[in-house]
Design a protein around this motif. Structure first.
Motif, PDB file in Angstrom:
ATOM      1  N   GLU A 107       6.897  -4.887 -51.436  1.00 43.17           N
ATOM      2  CA  GLU A 107       7.452  -5.625 -52.570  1.00 43.17           C
ATOM      3  C   GLU A 107       6.498  -6.750 -52.941  1.00 43.17           C
ATOM      4  O   GLU A 107       5.937  -7.416 -52.064  1.00 43.17           O
ATOM      5  CB  GLU A 107       8.822  -6.226 -52.222  1.00 43.17           C
ATOM      6  N   HIS A 108       6.318  -6.948 -54.238  1.00 40.36           N
ATOM      7  CA  HIS A 108       5.531  -8.072 -54.769  1.00 40.36           C
ATOM      8  C   HIS A 108       4.132  -8.113 -54.156  1.00 40.36           C
ATOM      9  O   HIS A 108       3.622  -9.185 -53.823  1.00 40.36           O
ATOM     10  CB  HIS A 108       6.260  -9.399 -54.523  1.00 40.36           C
ATOM     11  N   ALA A 109       3.513  -6.951 -54.003  1.00 40.32           N
ATOM     12  CA  ALA A 109       2.204  -6.862 -53.363  1.00 40.32           C
ATOM     13  C   ALA A 109       1.163  -6.403 -54.359  1.00 40.32           C
ATOM     14  O   ALA A 109       1.248  -5.301 -54.900  1.00 40.32           O
ATOM     15  CB  ALA A 109       2.266  -5.909 -52.170  1.00 40.32           C
ATOM     16  N   ILE A 110       0.174  -7.263 -54.612  1.00 33.87           N
ATOM     17  CA  ILE A 110      -1.000  -6.905 -55.391  1.00 33.87           C
ATOM     18  C   ILE A 110      -2.207  -7.086 -54.484  1.00 33.87           C
ATOM     19  O   ILE A 110      -2.380  -8.141 -53.862  1.00 33.87           O
ATOM     20  CB  ILE A 110      -1.135  -7.780 -56.650  1.00 33.87           C
ATOM     21  N   GLY A 111      -3.047  -6.059 -54.403  1.00 37.84           N
ATOM     22  CA  GLY A 111      -4.151  -6.084 -53.456  1.00 37.84           C
ATOM     23  C   GLY A 111      -3.721  -5.439 -52.145  1.00 37.84           C
ATOM     24  O   GLY A 111      -2.775  -4.662 -52.099  1.00 37.84           O
ATOM     25  N   GLY A 112      -4.420  -5.771 -51.076  1.00 41.73           N
ATOM     26  CA  GLY A 112      -4.081  -5.222 -49.771  1.00 41.73           C
ATOM     27  C   GLY A 112      -4.414  -3.750 -49.605  1.00 41.73           C
ATOM     28  O   GLY A 112      -3.817  -3.075 -48.757  1.00 41.73           O
ATOM     29  N   GLU A 113      -5.372  -3.254 -50.394  1.00 37.55           N
ATOM     30  CA  GLU A 113      -5.735  -1.837 -50.269  1.00 37.55           C
ATOM     31  C   GLU A 113      -6.379  -1.572 -48.906  1.00 37.55           C
ATOM     32  O   GLU A 113      -7.061  -2.424 -48.344  1.00 37.55           O
ATOM     33  CB  GLU A 113      -6.723  -1.431 -51.364  1.00 37.55           C
ATOM     34  N   SER A 114      -6.169  -0.358 -48.395  1.00 39.44           N
ATOM     35  CA  SER A 114      -6.865   0.062 -47.184  1.00 39.44           C
ATOM     36  C   SER A 114      -8.341   0.256 -47.516  1.00 39.44           C
ATOM     37  O   SER A 114      -8.695   0.676 -48.617  1.00 39.44           O
ATOM     38  CB  SER A 114      -6.274   1.369 -46.660  1.00 39.44           C
ATOM     39  N   ARG A 115      -9.204  -0.044 -46.545  1.00 37.74           N
ATOM     40  CA  ARG A 115     -10.651   0.101 -46.722  1.00 37.74           C
ATOM     41  C   ARG A 115     -11.179   1.005 -45.612  1.00 37.74           C
ATOM     42  O   ARG A 115     -10.927   0.748 -44.432  1.00 37.74           O
ATOM     43  CB  ARG A 115     -11.339  -1.267 -46.696  1.00 37.74           C
ATOM     44  N   PHE A 116     -11.925   2.043 -45.996  1.00 37.62           N
ATOM     45  CA  PHE A 116     -12.410   3.023 -45.034  1.00 37.62           C
ATOM     46  C   PHE A 116     -13.919   3.182 -45.179  1.00 37.62           C
ATOM     47  O   PHE A 116     -14.446   3.220 -46.293  1.00 37.62           O
ATOM     48  CB  PHE A 116     -11.759   4.397 -45.268  1.00 37.62           C
ATOM     49  N   LEU A 117     -14.604   3.300 -44.038  1.00 39.99           N
ATOM     50  CA  LEU A 117     -16.030   3.592 -44.034  1.00 39.99           C
ATOM     51  C   LEU A 117     -16.304   4.683 -43.010  1.00 39.99           C
ATOM     52  O   LEU A 117     -16.071   4.501 -41.809  1.00 39.99           O
ATOM     53  CB  LEU A 117     -16.839   2.335 -43.685  1.00 39.99           C
ATOM     54  N   HIS A 118     -16.774   5.826 -43.488  1.00 40.06           N
ATOM     55  CA  HIS A 118     -17.237   6.912 -42.631  1.00 40.06           C
ATOM     56  C   HIS A 118     -18.650   6.566 -42.174  1.00 40.06           C
ATOM     57  O   HIS A 118     -19.485   6.132 -42.968  1.00 40.06           O
ATOM     58  CB  HIS A 118     -17.233   8.213 -43.441  1.00 40.06           C
ATOM     59  N   MET A 119     -18.945   6.746 -40.896  1.00 40.41           N
ATOM     60  CA  MET A 119     -20.239   6.337 -40.358  1.00 40.41           C
ATOM     61  C   MET A 119     -21.416   6.972 -41.083  1.00 40.41           C
ATOM     62  O   MET A 119     -22.484   6.360 -41.196  1.00 40.41           O
ATOM     63  CB  MET A 119     -20.322   6.676 -38.871  1.00 40.41           C
ATOM     64  N   ASP A 120     -21.236   8.183 -41.586  1.00 39.24           N
ATOM     65  CA  ASP A 120     -22.343   8.874 -42.253  1.00 39.24           C
ATOM     66  C   ASP A 120     -22.587   8.348 -43.666  1.00 39.24           C
ATOM     67  O   ASP A 120     -23.576   8.739 -44.311  1.00 39.24           O
ATOM     68  CB  ASP A 120     -22.081  10.382 -42.294  1.00 39.24           C
ATOM     69  N   ASP A 121     -21.699   7.483 -44.162  1.00 37.06           N
ATOM     70  CA  ASP A 121     -21.873   6.865 -45.478  1.00 37.06           C
ATOM     71  C   ASP A 121     -22.384   5.430 -45.377  1.00 37.06           C
ATOM     72  O   ASP A 121     -22.477   4.731 -46.386  1.00 37.06           O
ATOM     73  CB  ASP A 121     -20.540   6.870 -46.240  1.00 37.06           C
ATOM     74  N   TRP A 122     -22.717   4.992 -44.179  1.00 35.21           N
ATOM     75  CA  TRP A 122     -23.172   3.624 -43.925  1.00 35.21           C
ATOM     76  C   TRP A 122     -24.696   3.617 -43.902  1.00 35.21           C
ATOM     77  O   TRP A 122     -25.322   4.087 -42.949  1.00 35.21           O
ATOM     78  CB  TRP A 122     -22.576   3.158 -42.596  1.00 35.21           C
ATOM     79  N   ASP A 123     -25.306   3.101 -44.968  1.00 32.35           N
ATOM     80  CA  ASP A 123     -26.755   3.172 -45.127  1.00 32.35           C
ATOM     81  C   ASP A 123     -27.506   2.452 -44.007  1.00 32.35           C
ATOM     82  O   ASP A 123     -28.596   2.880 -43.609  1.00 32.35           O
ATOM     83  CB  ASP A 123     -27.180   2.577 -46.477  1.00 32.35           C
ATOM     84  N   ASP A 124     -26.949   1.361 -43.495  1.00 27.22           N
ATOM     85  CA  ASP A 124     -27.626   0.551 -42.475  1.00 27.22           C
ATOM     86  C   ASP A 124     -27.412   1.063 -41.057  1.00 27.22           C
ATOM     87  O   ASP A 124     -27.915   0.463 -40.109  1.00 27.22           O
ATOM     88  CB  ASP A 124     -27.098  -0.893 -42.527  1.00 27.22           C
ATOM     89  N   ARG A 125     -26.668   2.131 -40.912  1.00 25.59           N
ATOM     90  CA  ARG A 125     -26.226   2.540 -39.570  1.00 25.59           C
ATOM     91  C   ARG A 125     -27.357   2.636 -38.558  1.00 25.59           C
ATOM     92  O   ARG A 125     -27.268   2.072 -37.452  1.00 25.59           O
ATOM     93  CB  ARG A 125     -25.508   3.889 -39.677  1.00 25.59           C
ATOM     94  N   ASN A 126     -28.412   3.337 -38.887  1.00 26.34           N
ATOM     95  CA  ASN A 126     -29.463   3.598 -37.903  1.00 26.34           C
ATOM     96  C   ASN A 126     -30.182   2.333 -37.460  1.00 26.34           C
ATOM     97  O   ASN A 126     -30.715   2.270 -36.342  1.00 26.34           O
ATOM     98  CB  ASN A 126     -30.455   4.623 -38.438  1.00 26.34           C
ATOM     99  N   ARG A 127     -30.192   1.330 -38.310  1.00 24.44           N
ATOM    100  CA  ARG A 127     -30.802   0.052 -37.906  1.00 24.44           C
ATOM    101  C   ARG A 127     -30.079  -0.547 -36.708  1.00 24.44           C
ATOM    102  O   ARG A 127     -30.705  -1.115 -35.805  1.00 24.44           O
ATOM    103  CB  ARG A 127     -30.781  -0.923 -39.093  1.00 24.44           C
ATOM    104  N   PHE A 128     -28.770  -0.381 -36.673  1.00 28.94           N
ATOM    105  CA  PHE A 128     -27.988  -0.915 -35.557  1.00 28.94           C
ATOM    106  C   PHE A 128     -27.959   0.048 -34.371  1.00 28.94           C
ATOM    107  O   PHE A 128     -27.994  -0.372 -33.214  1.00 28.94           O
ATOM    108  CB  PHE A 128     -26.574  -1.245 -36.028  1.00 28.94           C
ATOM    109  N   VAL A 129     -27.887   1.349 -34.659  1.00 32.43           N
ATOM    110  CA  VAL A 129     -27.897   2.344 -33.576  1.00 32.43           C
ATOM    111  C   VAL A 129     -29.191   2.247 -32.772  1.00 32.43           C
ATOM    112  O   VAL A 129     -29.177   2.322 -31.535  1.00 32.43           O
ATOM    113  CB  VAL A 129     -27.728   3.768 -34.146  1.00 32.43           C
ATOM    114  N   ASP A 130     -30.319   2.057 -33.457  1.00 28.69           N
ATOM    115  CA  ASP A 130     -31.622   2.051 -32.800  1.00 28.69           C
ATOM    116  C   ASP A 130     -31.974   0.713 -32.158  1.00 28.69           C
ATOM    117  O   ASP A 130     -32.953   0.622 -31.404  1.00 28.69           O
ATOM    118  CB  ASP A 130     -32.718   2.424 -33.809  1.00 28.69           C
ATOM    119  N   HIS A 131     -31.189  -0.311 -32.435  1.00 27.52           N
ATOM    120  CA  HIS A 131     -31.425  -1.617 -31.817  1.00 27.52           C
ATOM    121  C   HIS A 131     -31.133  -1.526 -30.323  1.00 27.52           C
ATOM    122  O   HIS A 131     -30.275  -0.757 -29.891  1.00 27.52           O
ATOM    123  CB  HIS A 131     -30.512  -2.654 -32.479  1.00 27.52           C
TER     124      HIS A 131
END
Length: 309
Positions: A176-200
């Motif tokens: 009730e009376h809710a604007i915003g609050g959408e769920s946010r999802f990130l699949h690992m294969d869609d994360w451009d920076d992923r390998n920078r952190f994996v390889d660290h």
């Protein structure tokens, strides 16, 4: 129909009462649309099973799964599991489609879907196999979960417990009376920076996780950020509960979290009342956008998480 859906979903639906479509707000997640007659049959048949019975008697949860599978078709179960295990997708939405507005019916339906997948983890916060979480205008909790007006940052579930958490289910029970609050999802294969952190060099080093008091979990768990599972490269992370040992680790974790938040692969998804989403917890991170301020704001979600059978 999604042409790249998992093999488990390719069988003929002539004897089944559901179909798969692409989700309009996420390029990987599939929508499962169940025939209204099948949903009505399920709701009517299980209406006499009260929620306390489900909380106290684990096999009753599987009875709900059996009833739903019988009404929708036996390849329904294989299809749901196939979607979650297929890295191309790894998530789906499904709901009661205005069949009911009763939160108890929603709990039964969510329980049936969850137990088609496998056993639920014990939720220490609620003391049973699921949790009902209310978000309101004011909050005095010790985590972001109930804080409406700030970003609930990207994370996986089950980071601070030793029990495996293969999948996560979230269902909207009321709003009730809710604007915003959408769920946010990130699949690992869609994360451009992923390998920078994996390889660290810190990418595969174990980090210590400790939960706040509200979670009712006293154990501390060490686990790496990135690791391999049957699903490929996987992640376990939550910024609130990971305990860096020094400034270098803290800077690495801060950079990693900021990168996921800013990634173009992070998509917002709306979830209507009576609908649920299930994600593979190994290669998705999830969060929530802030709400707009409103003193009458009210949202209630149900959470279940567990393992594949």
């Amino acid at each position: 129909m999604n042409a790249s859906r998992p093999a488990a979903a390719l069988s003929s639906h002539e004897q089944t009462r559901f179909r798969l479509t692409d989700h309009p707000e996420h390029h990987r997640i599939l929508q499962v649309q169940v025939d209204p007659g099948a949903l009505a049959g399920f709701v009517d048949e299980v209406r006499q099973i009260d929620v306390q019975n489900l909380e106290y008697v684990p096999f009753m949860r599987y009875k709900l799964a059996d009833v739903l599978a019988r009404h929708v078709g036996e390849d329904f179960a294989a299809t749901l599991i196939g979607i979650l295990k297929d890295r191309r997708h790894g998530g789906f939405t499904v709901g009661l489609q205005d069949m009911s507005t009763d939160a108890t019916d929603f709990v039964r339906f969510g329980t049936a879907i969850a137990h088609i997948l496998g056993p639920c983890n014990h939720d220490a916060m609620s003391g049973t196999y699921y949790a009902r979480v209310v978000v309101k205008h004011t909050d005095d909790s010790d985590s972001y979960l109930r804080q409406a007006y700030r970003l609930f940052t990207m994370h996986t579930d089950g980071t601070f417990v030793s029990e495996a958490t293969d999948w996560l289910l979230m269902m909207k029970l009321a709003q009730e009376h809710a604007i915003g609050g959408e769920s946010r999802f990130l699949h690992m294969d869609d994360w451009d920076d992923r390998n920078r952190f994996v390889d660290h060099r810190l990418g595969t080093r174990p980090f210590l996780y400790k939960a706040p008091g509200s979670k009712n979990v006293s154990e501390m768990v060490e686990r790496p950020l990135f690791f391999q599972t049957e699903f490929g490269l996987s992640i376990s992370f939550i910024d609130q509960f990971v305990q860096p040992r020094n400034r270098e680790e803290a800077a690495f974790l801060c950079d990693l979290s900021a990168s996921m938040e800013a990634s173009p692969g992070t998509k917002e998804v709306s979830l209507p009342v009576g609908e649920l989403v299930v994600l593979n917890n190994y290669f998705y991170v999830h969060g929530r956008a802030p709400f707009e301020k409103n003193e009458s704001l009210f949202r209630e979600l149900m959470r279940q998480r567990g393992m594949f059978a």
